[in-house]
Scaffold this active site. Sequence first.
Site, mmCIF file in Angstrom:
data_model
loop_
_atom_site.group_PDB
_atom_site.id
_atom_site.type_symbol
_atom_site.label_atom_id
_atom_site.label_comp_id
_atom_site.label_asym_id
_atom_site.label_seq_id
_atom_site.Cartn_x
_atom_site.Cartn_y
_atom_site.Cartn_z
ATOM 1 N N LYS A 30 17.276 -76.869 -4.672
ATOM 2 C CA LYS A 30 17.903 -75.619 -4.221
ATOM 3 C C LYS A 30 18.891 -75.952 -3.129
ATOM 4 C CE LYS A 30 17.256 -71.087 -4.924
ATOM 5 N NZ LYS A 30 16.667 -70.463 -6.106
HETATM 6 N N1 GLU Z 1 18.777 -69.254 -8.835
HETATM 7 C C1 GLU Z 1 18.025 -69.019 -10.034
HETATM 8 C C2 GLU Z 1 16.545 -69.158 -9.765
HETATM 9 O O1 GLU Z 1 16.087 -68.990 -8.652
HETATM 10 C C3 GLU Z 1 18.518 -69.858 -11.204
HETATM 11 C C4 GLU Z 1 18.504 -71.328 -11.000
HETATM 12 C C5 GLU Z 1 19.201 -72.109 -12.122
HETATM 13 O O2 GLU Z 1 19.647 -71.524 -13.081
HETATM 14 O O3 GLU Z 1 19.294 -73.326 -11.977
HETATM 15 O O4 GLU Z 1 15.760 -69.376 -10.659
#
Ligand code: GLU
Length: 435
Positions: free
Chosen positions: A126
């Site tokens: 993240k």
């Molecule tokens: N931000 C989204 C989540 O928390 C998607 C992450 C992604 O597609 O890599 O799952």
Amino acid sequence: MSSAAPTNIAGQKHALPSYLNADNLGPWGIYLQQVDRVTPYLGSLARWVETLKRPKRALVVDVPIELDNGTIAHFEGYRVQHNLSRGPGKGGVRFHQDVTLSEVMALSAWMSVKNAAVNVPYGGAKGGIRVDPRTLSHAELERLTRRYTSEINIIIGPSKDIPAPDVNTNAQVMAWMMDTYSMNSGSTSTGVVTGKPISLGGSLGRHEATGRGVFVVGSEAARNIGLDIKGASVAVQGFGNVGAVAAKLFHEAGAKVVAVQDHRTTLFDPAGLDVAAMMEYAAHSGTIEGFRGEVLRTEQFWEVDCDILIPAALEGQITARNAPLIKARLVIEGANGPTTPEADDILRERNILVAPDVIANAGGVTVSYFEWVQDFSSFFWTEEEINQRLVRIMQEAFRAIWQVAQDNKVTLRTAAFIVACSRILQAREMRGLYP
Ligand code: GLU
């Protein structure tokens, strides 16, 4: 339990997000408790559990940009790779004024668990920048995104770590990230990020995927407790990419969306809010404030008479304080980490079913996976194919987790963690320790 105010790397205190106070744990503390709860169910793999309690790698970067007025502003950025045992890192990038390293660590860990829960071949990562993007012009936002991408360039890549949209980031931000990475590496590399515009290798269905997954998992969970979606009343916190799409799909399935809360206001209508009109309104004004409906006080949102509650905003929202007031029979976590462990216990005692984030909001990353596969093969699928595959993966994952919960007499969250952490730690054990 730490009650210390988070600081930036220079040790300066900054404003505390509302959920971070002396009474609770903060997102990383919440995550660690969730791991402790699953450990007794991991058998011999528990030997490796410490792996899950620390990120593999965390990068903190300074992101300086020139503002339109000529001054230089510095922002703090992060990219955390929590675990890479099952594949490259995968997870979004968040632009928010409350972002901290500890928060990004927790969000990266939840990505590891989520990706393993739906069995897409990724580890968890993240990123984020501590910034209120609403204070920046379009050009400033582009400079911020490009400089951040250059700073984390050393650890991202199509087979290393693949960012995606999260809170306050979108397809345009992904296009800038993709372009910056490609310019730095000397060749166009579409697979370095997902959630891109369709014209740049994005996938059909990706924009709606998280909300659609919330609906699919919510429908399965509702069926299992004998709750008919048709005629059910729904309250949604958050009216962004996740909350609005989920509200729309529940509405289309015959549910009544009786309350919506966004960052500015809480609207209530027991007869059902007009979701489609509200989406149009929010697209223009950036908020639902001013749309028709009774305005409630912020805390009243949790007491709204409804069958289904969908927290689809930020973490730490359902706490020991408001969990006793919730009237819903089913909570579907569109947000990451919206429920504290104490609140989890209260909801369980009150027989309120929680469909946990790591499965309920996994639709986004599942279609991100489809996007990445399509980019690699340069062969693109129809929206119908994408949605069919999404529904199949989500239903199968949810049903398997439901069974584990029944077999072990645990919550769906602990069951999802049993399934996911076992997968991660099996991979960890098979790969072995290097050297
Ligand atoms: N931000 C989204 C989540 O928390 C998607 C992450 C992604 O597609 O890599 O799952």
